[in-house]
Design a protein around this motif. Structure first.
Motif, PDB file in Angstrom:
ATOM      1  N   THR A  68       0.856  -1.179   0.000  1.00 11.31           N
ATOM      2  CA  THR A  68       0.000   0.000   0.000  1.00 11.31           C
ATOM      3  C   THR A  68       0.895   1.234   0.000  1.00 11.31           C
ATOM      4  OG1 THR A  68      -1.727  -1.170   1.216  1.00 11.31           O
ATOM      5  CG2 THR A  68      -1.822   1.227   1.215  1.00 11.31           C
ATOM      6  N   SER A  96      -3.025   0.314  -3.929  1.00 13.19           N
ATOM      7  CA  SER A  96      -2.342  -0.969  -3.810  1.00 13.19           C
ATOM      8  C   SER A  96      -1.539  -1.237  -5.064  1.00 13.19           C
ATOM      9  CB  SER A  96      -3.353  -2.113  -3.620  1.00 13.19           C
ATOM     10  OG  SER A  96      -3.810  -2.165  -2.295  1.00 13.19           O
ATOM     11  N   GLY A 137      -6.075   1.922  -1.149  1.00 17.55           N
ATOM     12  CA  GLY A 137      -5.442   0.625  -1.235  1.00 17.55           C
ATOM     13  C   GLY A 137      -6.303  -0.466  -0.637  1.00 17.55           C
TER      14      GLY A 137
END
Length: 388
Positions: free
Chosen positions: A10, A30, A57
């Motif tokens: 992340t 992500s 993320g």
């Protein structure tokens, strides 16, 4: 042939900007690496993917549900019939195991991110650019090597006056873009009209402006803006109201005769189908902005394109949100109308491979295996760190 490992990190893409709805000061995404046991040109094939800006993320979902499902599956169940490559459709089915229909929220982003990495690996294993693989499998074999792109920006931030807004847009035009986009709805209507007029005042022949409300308006406000915007020759009026308020979108067609755009926050084929069924969208002028990275990936996007054809829509009316190279490859391989671009924002994840320039609003696709991430040095450095 099998997937050895799937890694996720992340990462921040924070920026002191805002649209009409959110600020991006804590935005994340992500980054995913799908590590295979395949070797090409002396290097292990690794597919990469990431999710678009505007959603955060999804590492927790991936680690809890989706990554284990793939790694625990029989490797033979995830490859094509010839055993020569991974099968993205089989992998997608594996990811969606034990998932109920509906509720297309954050999980669509998690799966879409992993799906991007899978397609990157598949094209690399095949030894071709993804756009060529898509044209061969789902088109006529001849991709559109030149793809229309527009420059997205015009965000609000402290101290940004009309002169700074004009300078930003001039920068995009000077780099070869013919269409630019700015945010509206984060200021009173009168102020937004002054902002719009300031940008229109610097546009030359063949140059156009899009405006984007990011779903901020209720019905009355959306109509008030529609009436006011009708005086301008805009490229489109984007996402006036909540993305699931199909009645609002349908009503707007009575007040705004020009092109409208929406769809970036619809995350499944079913939601896209409801938009074209009930949202009053006009296939002769309006634009659809579904983003594969946020909506279960290319496997689902192929279903969406099939649905659109059944409802009389051309793929050329799709210009995806997100500004990433995955959608750029889809546009080239499947005949979409173009792709969004963030020339200055959300770096290093936005933009094109190094050396690719915008000319008269178009980019020419380079011959890079897979999605082409390795051709963008600053982005590939982040990916290399994850995979090493």
């Amino acid at each position: 042939m099998k997937i050895l490992e799937i890694r996720e990190a992340t990462l921040p893409i924070s920026s002191p900007i805002r649209n009409a709805y959110i600020d991006f000061s804590k935005m994340t995404l992500s980054l995913v690496a799908v590590v295979t046991d395949v070797v090409r040109d002396g290097k292990r094939v690794i597919g990469y993917g990431f999710n678009s800006n505007g959603r955060y993320g999804q590492g927790a979902l991936m680690r809890e549900r989706f990554i284990p499902r793939v790694l625990e599956a029989d490797p033979a169940s995830l490859v094509d019939e010839a055993g020569a490559n991974l099968d993205p459709h089989k992998i997608w089915n594996c990811l969606f195991t034990n998932e109920k229909p509906g509720g297309h929220g954050e999980r669509s982003v998690a799966i879409g991110t992993m799906d991007m990495a899978v397609w990157d690996a598949v094209a690399k294993i095949a030894g071709v650019p993804l756009f060529q693989l898509l044209a061969d499998r789902y088109g006529n074999g001849t991709p559109d090597r030149k793809v229309f792109v527009y420059a997205a920006g015009g965000y609000y931030y402290p101290g940004k006056d009309l002169a700074k807004l004009q300078d930003e847009m001039r920068g995009y035009l000077d780099r070869g873009y013919s269409v630019v986009k700015m945010k509206i709805g984060g200021a009173p209507l009168a102020d937004d009209l002054r902002r719009i007029e300031s940008v229109l005042g610097i546009l030359g022949n063949g140059q156009r402006l899009c405006v984007d409300a990011n779903g901020r308006f209720d019905m009355d406000t959306a109509i008030a803006y529609a009436k006011a915007l009708s005086q301008y020759p805009l490229f489109w009026y984007e996402e006036a109201g909540d993305p699931l308020d199909f009645e609002l979108q349908a009503v707007l067609r009575s007040y705004y005769p020009g092109p409208m755009a929406t769809g970036e926050n619809l995350f499944s084929m079913q939601d896209a189908r409801n938009l074209v069924r009930y949202g009053g969208m006009r296939p002769d002028r309006d634009w659809l902005q579904f983003d594969c990275a946020l909506s279960y990936g290319l496997v689902e996007y192929l279903r969406t394109l099939d649905m659109l054809r059944q409802h009389g829509w051309s793929a050329s009316r799709c210009i995806p949100h997100g500004g990433h190279q995955m959608s750029l490859n889809i546009a080239a391989g499947l005949g979409l109308g173009g792709n969004e671009s963030y020339p200055d924002l959300f770096q290093p994840f936005g933009g094109f491979p190094d050396g690719v320039k915008v000319e008269d609003g178009y980019v020419t696709m380079p011959d890079l295996p897979g999605i082409g991430f390795e051709g963008k040095a600053d982005l590939y450095e982040q990916m290399r760190k994850l995979a090493s």
